[in-house]
Design a protein around this motif. Structure first.
Motif, PDB file in Angstrom:
ATOM      1  N   ASN A 139       9.648  11.273 -22.353  1.00  0.00           N
ATOM      2  CA  ASN A 139       8.421  11.905 -21.921  1.00  0.00           C
ATOM      3  C   ASN A 139       7.352  10.835 -21.672  1.00  0.00           C
ATOM      4  O   ASN A 139       6.204  10.957 -22.086  1.00  0.00           O
ATOM      5  N   SER A 140       7.765   9.787 -20.991  1.00  0.00           N
ATOM      6  CA  SER A 140       6.880   8.638 -20.836  1.00  0.00           C
ATOM      7  C   SER A 140       6.014   8.773 -19.583  1.00  0.00           C
ATOM      8  O   SER A 140       6.232   9.641 -18.747  1.00  0.00           O
ATOM      9  N   ARG A 141       5.061   7.883 -19.476  1.00  0.00           N
ATOM     10  CA  ARG A 141       4.159   7.904 -18.315  1.00  0.00           C
ATOM     11  C   ARG A 141       4.715   7.033 -17.192  1.00  0.00           C
ATOM     12  O   ARG A 141       3.998   6.680 -16.266  1.00  0.00           O
ATOM     13  N   LEU A 142       5.966   6.700 -17.312  1.00  0.00           N
ATOM     14  CA  LEU A 142       6.583   5.795 -16.338  1.00  0.00           C
ATOM     15  C   LEU A 142       6.562   6.350 -14.907  1.00  0.00           C
ATOM     16  O   LEU A 142       6.862   7.515 -14.676  1.00  0.00           O
ATOM     17  N   GLU A 143       6.172   5.480 -13.973  1.00  0.00           N
ATOM     18  CA  GLU A 143       6.214   5.839 -12.547  1.00  0.00           C
ATOM     19  C   GLU A 143       6.926   4.735 -11.779  1.00  0.00           C
ATOM     20  O   GLU A 143       7.038   3.620 -12.270  1.00  0.00           O
ATOM     21  N   PHE A 144       7.357   5.070 -10.562  1.00  0.00           N
ATOM     22  CA  PHE A 144       7.932   4.034  -9.710  1.00  0.00           C
ATOM     23  C   PHE A 144       6.808   3.217  -9.091  1.00  0.00           C
ATOM     24  O   PHE A 144       5.986   3.736  -8.355  1.00  0.00           O
ATOM     25  N   GLY A 145       6.788   1.918  -9.407  1.00  0.00           N
ATOM     26  CA  GLY A 145       5.734   1.065  -8.870  1.00  0.00           C
ATOM     27  C   GLY A 145       6.077   0.545  -7.486  1.00  0.00           C
ATOM     28  O   GLY A 145       5.207   0.426  -6.625  1.00  0.00           O
ATOM     29  N   GLY A 146       7.336   0.258  -7.272  1.00  0.00           N
ATOM     30  CA  GLY A 146       7.729  -0.202  -5.948  1.00  0.00           C
ATOM     31  C   GLY A 146       8.997  -1.023  -5.945  1.00  0.00           C
ATOM     32  O   GLY A 146       9.457  -1.506  -6.978  1.00  0.00           O
ATOM     33  N   VAL A 164      20.378  -3.662   5.513  1.00  0.00           N
ATOM     34  CA  VAL A 164      19.996  -3.204   4.177  1.00  0.00           C
ATOM     35  C   VAL A 164      18.504  -2.851   4.155  1.00  0.00           C
ATOM     36  O   VAL A 164      18.095  -1.820   3.616  1.00  0.00           O
ATOM     37  N   ASP A 165      17.690  -3.688   4.779  1.00  0.00           N
ATOM     38  CA  ASP A 165      16.252  -3.442   4.882  1.00  0.00           C
ATOM     39  C   ASP A 165      15.995  -2.041   5.452  1.00  0.00           C
ATOM     40  O   ASP A 165      15.284  -1.218   4.866  1.00  0.00           O
ATOM     41  N   ALA A 166      16.646  -1.763   6.581  1.00  0.00           N
ATOM     42  CA  ALA A 166      16.450  -0.473   7.246  1.00  0.00           C
ATOM     43  C   ALA A 166      16.933   0.682   6.365  1.00  0.00           C
ATOM     44  O   ALA A 166      16.257   1.710   6.243  1.00  0.00           O
ATOM     45  N   GLU A 167      18.067   0.491   5.713  1.00  0.00           N
ATOM     46  CA  GLU A 167      18.639   1.550   4.884  1.00  0.00           C
ATOM     47  C   GLU A 167      17.744   1.849   3.683  1.00  0.00           C
ATOM     48  O   GLU A 167      17.464   3.006   3.367  1.00  0.00           O
ATOM     49  N   VAL A 168      17.277   0.786   3.032  1.00  0.00           N
ATOM     50  CA  VAL A 168      16.435   0.957   1.845  1.00  0.00           C
ATOM     51  C   VAL A 168      15.111   1.630   2.225  1.00  0.00           C
ATOM     52  O   VAL A 168      14.647   2.549   1.555  1.00  0.00           O
ATOM     53  N   ARG A 169      14.522   1.211   3.340  1.00  0.00           N
ATOM     54  CA  ARG A 169      13.250   1.809   3.772  1.00  0.00           C
ATOM     55  C   ARG A 169      13.427   3.252   4.211  1.00  0.00           C
ATOM     56  O   ARG A 169      12.573   4.105   3.983  1.00  0.00           O
ATOM     57  N   GLU A 220       7.902   4.877   1.403  1.00  0.00           N
ATOM     58  CA  GLU A 220       6.668   4.236   0.955  1.00  0.00           C
ATOM     59  C   GLU A 220       6.836   3.348  -0.278  1.00  0.00           C
ATOM     60  O   GLU A 220       6.026   2.462  -0.527  1.00  0.00           O
ATOM     61  N   LEU A 221       7.872   3.670  -1.059  1.00  0.00           N
ATOM     62  CA  LEU A 221       8.113   2.943  -2.300  1.00  0.00           C
ATOM     63  C   LEU A 221       8.402   1.461  -2.046  1.00  0.00           C
ATOM     64  O   LEU A 221       8.164   0.606  -2.890  1.00  0.00           O
ATOM     65  N   ALA A 274       0.307  -4.941  -4.034  1.00  0.00           N
ATOM     66  CA  ALA A 274       0.462  -4.208  -5.290  1.00  0.00           C
ATOM     67  C   ALA A 274      -0.896  -3.796  -5.851  1.00  0.00           C
ATOM     68  O   ALA A 274      -1.078  -2.664  -6.301  1.00  0.00           O
ATOM     69  N   LEU A 275      -1.865  -4.705  -5.794  1.00  0.00           N
ATOM     70  CA  LEU A 275      -3.205  -4.388  -6.294  1.00  0.00           C
ATOM     71  C   LEU A 275      -3.846  -3.303  -5.428  1.00  0.00           C
ATOM     72  O   LEU A 275      -4.563  -2.442  -5.922  1.00  0.00           O
ATOM     73  N   GLY A 276      -3.543  -3.359  -4.133  1.00  0.00           N
ATOM     74  CA  GLY A 276      -4.089  -2.371  -3.197  1.00  0.00           C
ATOM     75  C   GLY A 276      -3.567  -0.974  -3.440  1.00  0.00           C
ATOM     76  O   GLY A 276      -4.185   0.019  -3.089  1.00  0.00           O
ATOM     77  N   ARG A 277      -2.401  -0.856  -4.078  1.00  0.00           N
ATOM     78  CA  ARG A 277      -1.818   0.462  -4.364  1.00  0.00           C
ATOM     79  C   ARG A 277      -2.468   1.118  -5.569  1.00  0.00           C
ATOM     80  O   ARG A 277      -2.281   2.299  -5.810  1.00  0.00           O
ATOM     81  N   ASP A 278      -3.201   0.327  -6.341  1.00  0.00           N
ATOM     82  CA  ASP A 278      -3.814   0.872  -7.565  1.00  0.00           C
ATOM     83  C   ASP A 278      -4.922   1.859  -7.246  1.00  0.00           C
ATOM     84  O   ASP A 278      -5.672   1.661  -6.314  1.00  0.00           O
TER      85      ASP A 278
END
Ligand SMILES: Nc1ncnc2c1ncn2[C@@H]1O[C@H](COP(=O)(O)OP(=O)(O)OP(=O)(O)O)[C@@H](O)[C@H]1O
Ligand SMILES: [Mg+2]
Length: 248
Positions: free
Chosen positions: A168-175, A191-196, A201-202, A244-248
């Motif tokens: 029950n944690s506050r864990l989220e996907f950061g990226g 792989v780039d295309a498949e992962v995206r 957005e992740l 990463a900082l911009g996503r905050d």
């Protein structure tokens, strides 16, 4: 503590430690107070910053965590060094639910003054990584563009979901960040295309290129951001920090 970011991937050598160290330095440079926690018994984050591992892991000894925190060459960046003691790894890994709570308390308690805590985790989805995940607010997943990247990622995401549910944690996907990116390889683009396509957005726009400066930096006890600030690797990590900082 505002954010606890766990850098994780069960695959070895995908750039977890490099990413943890450079995000830590990048965030510190932006003015944030940062703590880098080395949970991996390999202690690469510790030695990569020019420090020696401790005999006993700070998270298992009976002393305030703050006593084990070390200064680094960057004023805003502190290090909680790792230990090669297998006994301590075992202790950390055992009774995870309890340990997760204890780790979280530890991090929140004596360490409330940090804006970011970055946790470097071992290449496994075992109890130690799960403990780290359960104590974190975000998980960062570096991946290499290779054939089995998706399989590993899918497995990893299941474990993250499971940790979220069980603790029950506050864990989220950061990226997700693509590391050791080699645009001359066809497979990289596939792989780039498949992962995206799958994770959208992740996935960070910034990719980290394969760059020799990145692998030289640890032997000088520095993040590549400081060792070779003008290298392609350093510029990419700086950009990743901004994103990463911009996503905050
Ligand atoms: N962008 C890059 N370009 C070139 N070499 C890199 C890059 N990123 C990491 N490396 C090198 O690749 C190796 C593995 O990187 P790193 O230690 O960060 O991976 P890891 O996922 O933490 O490994 P482990 O699973 O063993 O903890 C190291 O020698 C590192 O210096
Ligand atoms: Mg590592």
């Amino acid at each position: 503590v505002a954010k606890i970011l766990c850098v994780a991937n069960q695959k070895g050598g995908v750039g977890k430690t490099t990413t943890a160290v450079n995000l830590a330095v990048g965030f510190a440079r932006s003015g944030a107070q940062v703590l880098l926690v080395d949970l991996d018994p390999q202690c690469n984050a510790t030695t990569g910053l020019g420090h020696a591992p401790t005999a006993r892991h700070p998270l298992v000894v009976d002393a305030p965590l703050a006593d084990s925190v070390r200064e680094t060459y960057h004023a805003n960046l502190k290090l909680l060094p790792g230990s090669r003691s297998f006994q301590d790894v075992d202790l950390l890994a055992r009774g995870e639910a309890l340990q997760a709570a204890a780790l979280r308390e530890h991090l929140a308690g004596g360490l409330g003054s940090y804006d970011y805590v970055l946790v470097d985790s071992p290449p496994s989805l075992g109890p130690l990584t799960q403990t780290a995940l359960a104590a974190s607010t975000e998980v960062f997943m570096p991946i290499q563009c290779e054939y089995f990247a998706m399989e590993g990622l899918t497995q990893m995401i299941q474990v993250v979901r499971d940790v979220m549910k069980r603790h029950n944690s506050r864990l989220e996907f950061g990226g997700i960040v693509l590391t050791m990116y080699d645009p001359t390889l066809e497979l990289t683009h596939e792989v780039d295309a498949e992962v995206r396509d799958f994770f959208g957005e992740l996935v960070f726009d910034t990719v980290i290129p394969r760059d020799v400066a990145v692998c030289e930096a640890p032997s000088h006890g520095r993040a590549v951001l400081d060792y070779a600030p003008r290298s392609r690797g350093a510029r990419a990590y700086l950009e990743l920090c901004m994103e990463a900082l911009g996503r905050d």
